[in-house]
Write an enzyme that holds these catalytic residues in place. Structure first.
Site, PDB file in Angstrom:
ATOM      1  N   CYS A 138       0.809  -0.845  -0.222  1.00  0.00           N
ATOM      2  CA  CYS A 138       0.690  -0.146  -0.427  1.00  0.00           C
ATOM      3  C   CYS A 138       0.773   1.517   0.264  1.00  0.00           C
ATOM      4  O   CYS A 138       1.152   1.551   0.977  1.00  0.00           O
ATOM      5  CB  CYS A 138      -0.474   0.126   1.316  1.00  0.00           C
ATOM      6  N   CYS A 141      -0.417   4.588   2.043  1.00  0.00           N
ATOM      7  CA  CYS A 141      -0.490   3.826   4.088  1.00  0.00           C
ATOM      8  C   CYS A 141       1.163   4.046   3.915  1.00  0.00           C
ATOM      9  O   CYS A 141       1.303   4.454   5.413  1.00  0.00           O
ATOM     10  CB  CYS A 141      -0.568   2.581   3.638  1.00  0.00           C
ATOM     11  N   ASP A 142       2.266   3.919   3.150  1.00  0.00           N
ATOM     12  CA  ASP A 142       3.416   4.081   3.301  1.00  0.00           C
ATOM     13  C   ASP A 142       4.688   4.078   2.538  1.00  0.00           C
ATOM     14  O   ASP A 142       5.724   4.456   3.393  1.00  0.00           O
ATOM     15  CB  ASP A 142       3.823   1.973   3.499  1.00  0.00           C
TER      16      ASP A 142
END
Ligand code: NDP
Length: 314
Positions: A138, A141-142
């Site tokens: 992701c 997300c990261d």
């Protein structure tokens, strides 16, 4: 009714942000929700590290801790959370019949499906070993953790292109690893990637190994045409080769698209079967964020509450 059967007003299947939010709302509406957590209690967030984009946590929070908080809140409000799987459903008549762990029959007046989706992985050992230590599925997300650094992303679909573009804004360089000599993504997305100066596309390339003992330090890619290999130094490795919605048990009952995402009626969480509602990543292939899943979990509980009241089931 023996102990292997139970009547439930509102059954929630799945325990990610969508399921727990549905449980919180359903509990507060006195629907006495029973949740079966599924194979991965807490869902996909339990395999991420810091979550910095969920509002309300000014310093960020670890994914597993956040899901633990979701659960505590649902339990405090009275939701009955159970470790176990719904393994089979029969939506042919109401109350709906759902089989838990292959043994117990739950008769549910309303069902909220929040079974989520699972990222597809390459399936190589180094990917598993370094998951959460530089390997991620992701970018949204990261990606932030790799600001100014070099990263790679595998995949050639719209998601991979979108995430490569996202990473290119944050990172020094993005290596895109494409297994064929062409993209699967739409032309527009493809052109965006091709015209971004700090994205380098490696066509005909497979990931041979992700390098590094405890943290990602690089990747070795193999050219599938001539068999040559090449090592690239980088710190983040993103996999964007698609997701699989966890909807197999609903196949004979609910409308889904060709990839298995449940189809809900516009502006609602209604499925094609009245009394069965779907929320979260099981029905969303576009946004796939914790906060959007939580939002749709809230919608599902409100839809279920109103539907139960209107149908004199409450
Ligand atoms: P897709 O299934 O479209 O693409 C998956 C990609 O991963 C393909 O390029 C495929 O390669 C590659 N791949 C699969 N397995 C491997 C493997 N083992 N090794 C290397 N590469 C692999 O998934 P997406 O998540 O990209 O998209 C899902 C759906 O969502 C699509 O319909 C897409 O259009 C849509 N979407 C739309 C967006 C938008 O409109 N903004 C944004 C994101 C998604 P190959 O091509 O060789 O099969």
């Amino acid at each position: 009714m023996n102990s292997s059967e139970e009547n439930v007003e509102c059954l929630i299947i799945g325990s990610g942000p969508a399921g727990f939010t549905a449980a919180i709302y359903a509990a507060r509406a006195d629907m006495k929700p029973v949740m079966y957590e599924g194979m991965q209690p807490g869902g996909q967030l339990t395999i991420t590290t810091d979550v910095e984009n969920y509002p309300g946590y000014p310093d960020g929070i670890m994914g597993p801790e956040m899901m633990d908080n979701f659960k505590k809140q649902a339990v405090r409000l009275g939701a009955d959370i159970r470790f176990g799987m719904i393994t089979e459903v029969d939506f042919s008549s109401r109350p709906f019949k759902c089989i838990a762990d292959g043994m117990k029959t739950i008769h549910a007046k309303a069902v909220i499906i929040a079974t989520g989706a699972s990222a597809k992985w390459l399936g190589i050992p180094s990917e598993k070993r370094l998951n959460g230590s530089g390997v991620s599925a992701c970018a949204v997300c990261d990606g932030f953790f790799y600001r100014g650094q070099d990263v790679a992303i595998v995949g050639a679909g719209d998601t991979a292109c979108e995430e490569a573009s996202y990473l290119a804004k944050l990172c020094n360089k993005v290596h895109m690893i494409v297994r064929r000599d062409t993209f699967r993504a739409s032309k527009a997305m493809q052109h965006r990637v091709e015209n971004t100066p700090n994205i380098e596309i490696h066509f005909n390339s497979e990931t041979d190994e992700i390098l590094g003992d405890n943290l990602v330090e690089g990747v070795r890619i193999k050219n599938v045409v001539d068999g040559s290999t090449k090592e690239i130094k980088l710190t983040g490795f993103f996999v964007a080769i698609g997701h699989t919605p966890n909807t197999a048990i609903f196949k004979n009952w609910l409308d889904m698209d060709e990839q298995g995402y449940l189809i809900t009626k516009p502006d609602s969480t209604y499925t094609n079967i009245e009394g069965v509602f779907a929320c979260g990543d099981a029905q969303d292939k576009i946004y796939r964020q914790a906060v959007t899943a939580a939002g749709s979990g809230c919608m599902a509980a409100l839809d279920a509450e109103r539907w139960l009241a209107a149908n004199h089931h409450a």
